[in-house]
Structures are given as C-alpha cells and as structure tokens.
Design an enzyme around this catalytic site. Sequence first.
Site, mmCIF file in Angstrom:
data_model
loop_
_atom_site.group_PDB
_atom_site.id
_atom_site.type_symbol
_atom_site.label_atom_id
_atom_site.label_comp_id
_atom_site.label_asym_id
_atom_site.label_seq_id
_atom_site.Cartn_x
_atom_site.Cartn_y
_atom_site.Cartn_z
ATOM 1 N N HIS A 25 20.969 -0.415 14.808
ATOM 2 C CA HIS A 25 20.685 0.120 13.678
ATOM 3 C C HIS A 25 20.895 -0.799 12.571
ATOM 4 O O HIS A 25 19.729 -0.965 11.565
ATOM 5 C CB HIS A 25 21.542 1.474 13.467
ATOM 6 C CG HIS A 25 21.476 1.948 11.891
ATOM 7 N ND1 HIS A 25 20.809 3.152 11.738
ATOM 8 C CD2 HIS A 25 22.050 1.807 10.836
ATOM 9 C CE1 HIS A 25 20.940 3.442 10.461
ATOM 10 N NE2 HIS A 25 21.691 2.599 9.942
ATOM 11 N N GLU A 26 21.891 -1.451 12.483
ATOM 12 C CA GLU A 26 22.197 -2.470 11.220
ATOM 13 C C GLU A 26 21.210 -3.603 11.547
ATOM 14 O O GLU A 26 20.600 -4.182 10.436
ATOM 15 C CB GLU A 26 23.387 -2.821 11.484
ATOM 16 C CG GLU A 26 24.674 -2.008 11.257
ATOM 17 C CD GLU A 26 24.408 -1.146 9.981
ATOM 18 O OE1 GLU A 26 23.917 -1.824 8.804
ATOM 19 O OE2 GLU A 26 25.007 0.140 9.840
ATOM 20 N N HIS A 38 17.853 -2.298 9.876
ATOM 21 C CA HIS A 38 17.920 -2.593 8.478
ATOM 22 C C HIS A 38 17.255 -3.955 7.962
ATOM 23 O O HIS A 38 16.580 -3.991 7.275
ATOM 24 C CB HIS A 38 19.159 -2.241 7.670
ATOM 25 C CG HIS A 38 19.423 -1.000 7.581
ATOM 26 N ND1 HIS A 38 18.704 0.022 6.967
ATOM 27 C CD2 HIS A 38 20.573 -0.116 8.083
ATOM 28 C CE1 HIS A 38 19.141 1.377 7.070
ATOM 29 N NE2 HIS A 38 20.501 1.337 7.393
HETATM 30 ZN ZN ZN Z 1 22.044 2.314 7.898
#
Ligand code: ZN
Length: 278
Positions: free
Chosen positions: A142-143, A146
């Site tokens: 997820h990170e 980004h």
């Molecule tokens: Zn996030």
Amino acid sequence: MPMMQPQSRSRLWWRIIPIGIALAVVAYQFLGAPQFINPETGRTARLGLSEQQESALGMQGFREVTAQARLLTSGPAYDQVRRVSGRLAAAMSDTVNFDWQVAVVDDPAQNAFCLPGGKICVYTGILPITKTDDGLAVVLGHEMAHATCHHGAERVLHQNMTQTAMLGVQGSFADLDYQQQRTIMGLLGAGAQYGVLLPFSRSHESEADLVGLKYMARAGYDPREAVGFWRRMAEASGGSKQPEFMSTHPLHETRIRQIEEWLPEVMKERPAGGQVER
Ligand SMILES: [Zn+2]
C-alpha cells in the site's frame, strides 16, 4: 423597469474579472502539468512535481526522519522489512525507476510510510499487527503504491489549483470588510477541503490498496491476508471512528469490503501455481 446603476454594474465586473483570471490560471496549471498514466490502473493523473523534484523532496524527508530516529541496521525486523520490500519492488512494472531505500525505526508507533521516490520507513510498533511477511506486504504494498502512483505530486497540483482559485475569489471580494472576507474564504476553504481535496485523498487510498494488492500477488504473497491485517489495524486503533467524509483514510469496513471485491481479480496476478519460494 429599473435600470442597473452604472456603479453596481462596474462592481459586478470587479467581482467577475479576478475569478475569471484565476480560472484561466487554474486551467493553465492543469493543462500544463505533466501527465502520468498509471500502468496498474490505466488512470491518467496530472502531477504538480517532476520526478526529480519528487525524489529530491522524498530524499530530504527521509534524511530528516532518519536523522532523529533510532534505526535498526540488523536483526529479524530489519531483515523482514528488507526482504518484503525487495520482493515487492521486484514485482513492479519496469516503468518504476526508483532508488528504493529502507529505514527500520525502533519505535512503538504503529506506522509505516513511503516517501516520494521510494524512501520507505517502517516503525517496529506496526510489526505486531502485520505479524507475518504477508501482513507486512499489505502495508508495504500500500505505502509503496502511494509513491509509484505519484499521489504526492498529484496532491501538490490539486493544492496549487485550489490556492489559485481561492486567490481569485479573494480578489473579487477585496472591497468587502475583513470579517465578511474571512467568512467567505472560510466557507470556500471548507468547501475545497471536503468537496475536492478529501475525496481525492480517499481515491488515492483506494488506488494504493488495489495497486498494493497487485504487487503483493505478483510477489507471491497472499493478498487475502489484507482482510485480516486491516481488521487487526482497526482493533489496534481502538475502533476510533471519525465520520468517513472527514477522514483521509476510508473507514476500515469500507476498505475491507472493497478489498474483498477486488480479491478474485487480484488473485489472478499470482504466479502460475500460486506458490512462490519463500
Ligand atoms: Zn494510504
């Protein structure tokens, strides 16, 4: 029929002209911004920073964070973070050209993030929630997503455009007294925050979830673990519930429901046979 007073007509123009100029500048900012077509989602984003600017900012942030932190440079936690982030990075499209760096911070904060350009920070406090390599891959996927989706640079453009529009409005109401101006700007600021910036940041969250799951699957991790991880995260955050429209992160239930919907599609991204050497 009452005639419009010349004075009020010219005042009307003084209202419209600054807004018109601001909108022209906003259009220029938008159309002149570099485009990024996301290879994972097909979405076209317009960015407020170049890749060089992004990586310079990311590097600066990384130095600031790591300068004040107690860093681990060996041991099981360090090895796990390096192993999982390395496998996720290897599962990405060739268009990602980041110089990935990892810092493991010895700190009870339940936190992890990836700065633009691929500078990853993981706080050891999150490891009891991630539990396994698969759980850690949920967070890191997820990170890292980004960063690879250039969400930071897209947010910079949105903020710049919002600021320009607000300046235009401010110019057009410059004749009002200070208190009235403050009221108008306050309302508009809240409108921009809840109407534009927060919905965008929620769409970034869901894009990072989807792209992160794809990275996980391709790296041979089990994306189904995302459901368990976000449940544990919800418990760890003590069930603190802000109304969703006020928060940058979607409610855990919304996020979990969306992840469950994506799973059948995402599972197809797993390597043939579904098993990968660990
Ligand atoms: Zn996030």
